[in-house]
Design a protein around this motif. Structure first.
Motif, PDB file in Angstrom:
ATOM      1  N   ALA A 103       0.834  -1.208   0.000  1.00 51.59           N
ATOM      2  CA  ALA A 103       0.000   0.000   0.000  1.00 51.59           C
ATOM      3  C   ALA A 103       0.864   1.252   0.000  1.00 51.59           C
ATOM      4  O   ALA A 103       1.786   1.392   0.815  1.00 51.59           O
ATOM      5  CB  ALA A 103      -0.925   0.000   1.222  1.00 51.59           C
ATOM      6  N   LEU A 104       0.553   2.172  -0.920  1.00 51.72           N
ATOM      7  CA  LEU A 104       1.292   3.422  -1.068  1.00 51.72           C
ATOM      8  C   LEU A 104       0.360   4.599  -0.825  1.00 51.72           C
ATOM      9  O   LEU A 104      -0.838   4.525  -1.110  1.00 51.72           O
ATOM     10  CB  LEU A 104       1.888   3.510  -2.478  1.00 51.72           C
ATOM     11  N   GLY A 105       0.916   5.716  -0.345  1.00 51.50           N
ATOM     12  CA  GLY A 105       0.097   6.837   0.095  1.00 51.50           C
ATOM     13  C   GLY A 105      -0.121   7.947  -0.917  1.00 51.50           C
ATOM     14  O   GLY A 105      -0.435   9.071  -0.520  1.00 51.50           O
ATOM     15  N   HIS A 106       0.019   7.674  -2.197  1.00 57.75           N
ATOM     16  CA  HIS A 106      -0.188   8.720  -3.203  1.00 57.75           C
ATOM     17  C   HIS A 106      -1.638   9.194  -3.204  1.00 57.75           C
ATOM     18  O   HIS A 106      -2.563   8.412  -3.012  1.00 57.75           O
ATOM     19  CB  HIS A 106       0.177   8.193  -4.597  1.00 57.75           C
ATOM     20  N   HIS A 107      -1.801  10.497  -3.448  1.00 59.15           N
ATOM     21  CA  HIS A 107      -3.139  11.092  -3.404  1.00 59.15           C
ATOM     22  C   HIS A 107      -3.427  11.894  -4.666  1.00 59.15           C
ATOM     23  O   HIS A 107      -2.648  11.875  -5.631  1.00 59.15           O
ATOM     24  CB  HIS A 107      -3.290  11.966  -2.154  1.00 59.15           C
ATOM     25  N   LEU A 108      -4.552  12.601  -4.666  1.00 58.91           N
ATOM     26  CA  LEU A 108      -5.048  13.308  -5.845  1.00 58.91           C
ATOM     27  C   LEU A 108      -4.033  14.305  -6.397  1.00 58.91           C
ATOM     28  O   LEU A 108      -3.818  14.386  -7.609  1.00 58.91           O
ATOM     29  CB  LEU A 108      -6.363  14.009  -5.491  1.00 58.91           C
ATOM     30  N   ARG A 141      -3.086   1.919  -4.183  1.00 57.13           N
ATOM     31  CA  ARG A 141      -3.069   3.316  -3.755  1.00 57.13           C
ATOM     32  C   ARG A 141      -4.473   3.709  -3.280  1.00 57.13           C
ATOM     33  O   ARG A 141      -5.244   4.321  -4.017  1.00 57.13           O
ATOM     34  CB  ARG A 141      -2.607   4.217  -4.904  1.00 57.13           C
ATOM     35  N   PRO A 142      -4.828   3.357  -2.060  1.00 57.00           N
ATOM     36  CA  PRO A 142      -6.189   3.610  -1.558  1.00 57.00           C
ATOM     37  C   PRO A 142      -6.564   5.083  -1.468  1.00 57.00           C
ATOM     38  O   PRO A 142      -7.749   5.413  -1.461  1.00 57.00           O
ATOM     39  CB  PRO A 142      -6.164   2.966  -0.158  1.00 57.00           C
ATOM     40  N   LEU A 143      -5.571   5.972  -1.391  1.00 57.14           N
ATOM     41  CA  LEU A 143      -5.859   7.395  -1.202  1.00 57.14           C
ATOM     42  C   LEU A 143      -5.791   8.200  -2.495  1.00 57.14           C
ATOM     43  O   LEU A 143      -5.826   9.429  -2.454  1.00 57.14           O
ATOM     44  CB  LEU A 143      -4.874   8.005  -0.196  1.00 57.14           C
ATOM     45  N   LEU A 144      -5.733   7.535  -3.635  1.00 63.51           N
ATOM     46  CA  LEU A 144      -5.455   8.236  -4.881  1.00 63.51           C
ATOM     47  C   LEU A 144      -6.523   9.259  -5.252  1.00 63.51           C
ATOM     48  O   LEU A 144      -6.234  10.229  -5.951  1.00 63.51           O
ATOM     49  CB  LEU A 144      -5.274   7.228  -6.020  1.00 63.51           C
ATOM     50  N   SER A 147      -7.893  14.181  -1.469  1.00 67.94           N
ATOM     51  CA  SER A 147      -7.092  15.408  -1.592  1.00 67.94           C
ATOM     52  C   SER A 147      -6.170  15.559  -0.393  1.00 67.94           C
ATOM     53  O   SER A 147      -6.379  14.943   0.662  1.00 67.94           O
ATOM     54  CB  SER A 147      -8.012  16.628  -1.690  1.00 67.94           C
ATOM     55  N   ARG A 148      -5.169  16.406  -0.568  1.00 71.83           N
ATOM     56  CA  ARG A 148      -4.253  16.688   0.537  1.00 71.83           C
ATOM     57  C   ARG A 148      -5.004  17.305   1.718  1.00 71.83           C
ATOM     58  O   ARG A 148      -4.705  16.999   2.877  1.00 71.83           O
ATOM     59  CB  ARG A 148      -3.129  17.606   0.059  1.00 71.83           C
ATOM     60  N   THR A 149      -5.977  18.147   1.433  1.00 64.10           N
ATOM     61  CA  THR A 149      -6.767  18.764   2.504  1.00 64.10           C
ATOM     62  C   THR A 149      -7.507  17.702   3.305  1.00 64.10           C
ATOM     63  O   THR A 149      -7.518  17.736   4.554  1.00 64.10           O
ATOM     64  CB  THR A 149      -7.777  19.765   1.913  1.00 64.10           C
ATOM     65  N   GLU A 150      -8.119  16.742   2.620  1.00 64.30           N
ATOM     66  CA  GLU A 150      -8.833  15.663   3.312  1.00 64.30           C
ATOM     67  C   GLU A 150      -7.878  14.834   4.157  1.00 64.30           C
ATOM     68  O   GLU A 150      -8.218  14.423   5.281  1.00 64.30           O
ATOM     69  CB  GLU A 150      -9.543  14.778   2.295  1.00 64.30           C
ATOM     70  N   ILE A 151      -6.694  14.587   3.632  1.00 60.54           N
ATOM     71  CA  ILE A 151      -5.697  13.807   4.358  1.00 60.54           C
ATOM     72  C   ILE A 151      -5.254  14.539   5.624  1.00 60.54           C
ATOM     73  O   ILE A 151      -5.165  13.948   6.714  1.00 60.54           O
ATOM     74  CB  ILE A 151      -4.494  13.502   3.440  1.00 60.54           C
TER      75      ILE A 151
END
Length: 295
Positions: A103-108, A141-144, A147-151
């Motif tokens: 699992a990797l933490g990449h986001h929008l 990538r569950p967080l893809l 957004s950074r704001t949501e994270i």
């Protein structure tokens, strides 16, 4: 993305993205029926990296999770070398512990940056897919789509204090320049929702690329006369877009990947196939040779 009974290796740097990933999965692990194991790599590039390692180990202890830590010394501080070392480490640990998912933490926002980087490099539809939610059935990538704001709101709600990587402000890295300089300019002057727009582009290319790959796989099978040999006449019957994908599939069959295999290699192979000479060779990465021979 995650099936019951699987062991998931969670890549955790200590930053907000990976912390959100870790705690999200930990909150869901009973529901998902999975086991978690943390992996942390210290690249040896930053003076305060040891503090990050200590913090990640403390998080593992708080959550009662196993953790594997490794410290390395990279020959260079390039993005490519760091990425390669990171993925090698994750593959090694996943094999050691029997993890079926990484699992990797990449986001929008990461996706938007990736699409722009690949556009600047002249990528085709495959590259403009950006990062996939699931790659090779293993990397997830569950967080893809987050957004950074949501994270950040999520980590704040848990009273977490993520580690800060000062190298993220280093403009010598292309990704940082895109994030710090280019995207704010695009948002202000062209499209306030540019990151969401770039993510839509990636999603569109992913769907269309999946469809094209289905066609190309069938075409590849019909062109093969035997292992490693393509029938030139059958190959030339296909659209140039399918021809390029056939050649990529041929490289995957030979090498298991298309790393270091670029547009220039595809074009050299196409030129050789279309040329008037009945014989010729193109030298490819990994000491591979593509040849045309008259039979």
């Amino acid at each position: 993305m995650i099936s019951s009974g699987e062991t998931v290796l969670v890549a955790v740097s200590g930053g907000p993205d990976s912390l959100a990933l870790l705690h999200s999965l930990n909150n869901l692990k009973s529901q998902l029926g999975c086991r978690l194991h943390i992996a942390h790599l210290n690249h040896g590039l930053r003076s305060n990296a040891t503090k990050d390692t200590t913090y990640v180990c403390q998080q593992a202890q708080n959550l009662n999770l196993s953790v594997t830590v490794r410290e390395i010394s990279l020959p260079s501080a390039s993005e490519a070398s760091a990425r390669q070392a990171r993925y090698q480490f994750l593959e090694q640990v996943s094999n050691q512990i029997g993890a079926s998912k990484i699992a990797l933490g990449h986001h929008l926002e990461d996706q938007a940056e990736t699409v722009l980087m690949r556009l600047f490099r002249g990528s085709g539809t495959t590259g403009l897919q950006g990062m996939l939610k699931v790659r090779e059935g293993k990397f997830i990538r569950p967080l893809l789509t987050s957004s950074r704001t949501e994270i950040e709101e999520f980590t704040d709600s848990l009273d977490l204090t993520p580690c800060l990587d000062e190298s993220n402000m280093d403009r010598s890295y292309l990704r940082n320049r895109i994030r710090i300089d280019l995207i704010p300019h695009l948002k202000e002057s062209y499209n306030p929702n540019i990151q969401e727009a770039l993510n839509r582009v990636a999603e569109i290319f992913q769907l269309e690329s999946d469809f094209m790959d289905t066609i190309a796989t069938t075409a590849f099978d019909t062109c093969k006369t035997r292992d490693s040999i393509l029938d030139r006449n059958k190959f030339l019957n296909h659209h140039p877009a399918i021809q390029r994908r056939i050649l990529r599939l041929a490289m995957i069959e030979q090498m298991g990947h298309t790393k270091d295999f670029y547009y220039k290699h595809i074009e050299a192979m196409i030129d050789l196939i279309n040329g008037h000479l009945p014989n010729g060779r193109v030298h490819l990465p990994d000491n591979l040779i593509f040849s045309r021979a008259y039979n």
